[in-house]
Scaffold this active site. Sequence first.
Site, PDB file in Angstrom:
ATOM      1  N   ALA A 150       0.867  -1.183   0.000  1.00 10.11           N
ATOM      2  CA  ALA A 150       0.000   0.000   0.000  1.00 10.11           C
ATOM      3  C   ALA A 150       0.901   1.231   0.000  1.00 10.11           C
ATOM      4  CB  ALA A 150      -0.901  -0.003   1.225  1.00 10.11           C
ATOM      5  N   LYS A 151       0.329   2.368  -0.239  1.00 13.55           N
ATOM      6  CA  LYS A 151       1.096   3.617  -0.152  1.00 13.55           C
ATOM      7  C   LYS A 151       0.128   4.773  -0.026  1.00 13.55           C
ATOM      8  CE  LYS A 151       5.476   5.008  -0.534  1.00 13.55           C
ATOM      9  NZ  LYS A 151       6.702   4.227  -0.270  1.00 13.55           N
TER      10      LYS A 151
END
Length: 423
Positions: free
Chosen positions: A112-113
Amino acid sequence: MTGAPQQEPENFNPWDNVVGLIEQAGSLLGLNAGLVQRIVKPERILEVAVPVRRDSGDVEMYTGWRIQHDTSRGPGKGGIRFHPSVDVDEIAALSADMSIKTAVVNIPYGGAKGGVRVDPSQLSIGELERLTRRYAFGIAPIIGPDRDIPAPDINTDYRVMSWIMDTLSMIRGYNVGGIVTGKPIAIGGTFGHAGATSLGVTICTEALLKKLGRPLNEQRAVIQGYGKVGAPLVKLFADRGIKVVAIADVQGAIHDPDGIDPVKLAKHFEEARTVVGYPGAIDIPANMLFAMPSEIAVPAALGGVLTEEIAQTLSAKFVIEAANGPTTGEGAAVLKERNVTVVPDVLANAGGVVASYFEWAQDLQGFMWERELFQQRLEKTMRTAFDHVWTRQQQLGVTLRETAIAVGVERIAEATELRGLFP
Ligand code: GLU
């Protein structure tokens, strides 16, 4: 919260770049095209409005994102960056890099980011806190210790993580320590998180040179970036006998063929807030950094900096990617043609996320480890990952980057297939 050059080349699209790399890994592994497309596509993209009251009383609007790319191997994991270049393509690409990175080092996470499109140097500390808390509130519905765990990235640090942890704890009504990593030790952080990326970069550098039979004390390095990753790296390299001959930051670059003293430079930086003007070296234009005579080049700042042009004039034979996505597709092609060995970001800079894994595990257990245990496990995880990628490269006969991505994609594919397709 400093040290990264502020510009990326305009024509570089990090998302297209990572899609190309995953698809290439899919062909290399002979994966079914539908499976590859499932792996490519981010699972969830959340865009949030981030209104912030400035100290002047005016309200300014910012935009933030949190993207969960793949959670087949575990909860989403990845940093949050505050930077003017942040957009949905950049965060999507970085979230895919995280899926691959966590798989390459074989820790039980997906990728994720997150990020906010903002120049934090233009904010006061109060404004930064309000921005962080409002962004944290915006992404609160999709994050959590068993869902998606943010961490620091460019221009975010332990303070920002503390505010996120506090905001989420206020919303939920109890302490949720395991919701972010990179926290101060006093509120559930771990020994060793600070500097873990730099230590991982060093372990990969040592492992590579050992495989190639090259003594550490015969190597010269250039480092781009003197922030959270670059600054500790200067000392780690120097302690191992690697001469750091040039360093660049946002303001410019410095060069000393005899090696830069890490302690003296740190002192200079404390006052000047830049490496430029360090009395022990000469100032050089930042775009000359990678051309300075050296064996090792470490981009430790922003993405997309090792362009075709820079790759052509690069002096080093080894590139260790401490930054995320520092090499463009064209840059990578030139490096391959010039026989430059590149330890890719998804392996080289994974020390940070491995440290995050250890922090999260301690939070979930409610049991703190000793420093030695942390250090030992970090080293073991990084060395095992390096050796695995190295061995697979001998079998596959492609670059270390292509191999590392193939290793990551293979593990994600295995989890995806085992779980099957819902409904
Ligand atoms: N921002 C770091 C990275 O890009 C760390 C991510 C994490 O610890 O979750 O790998």
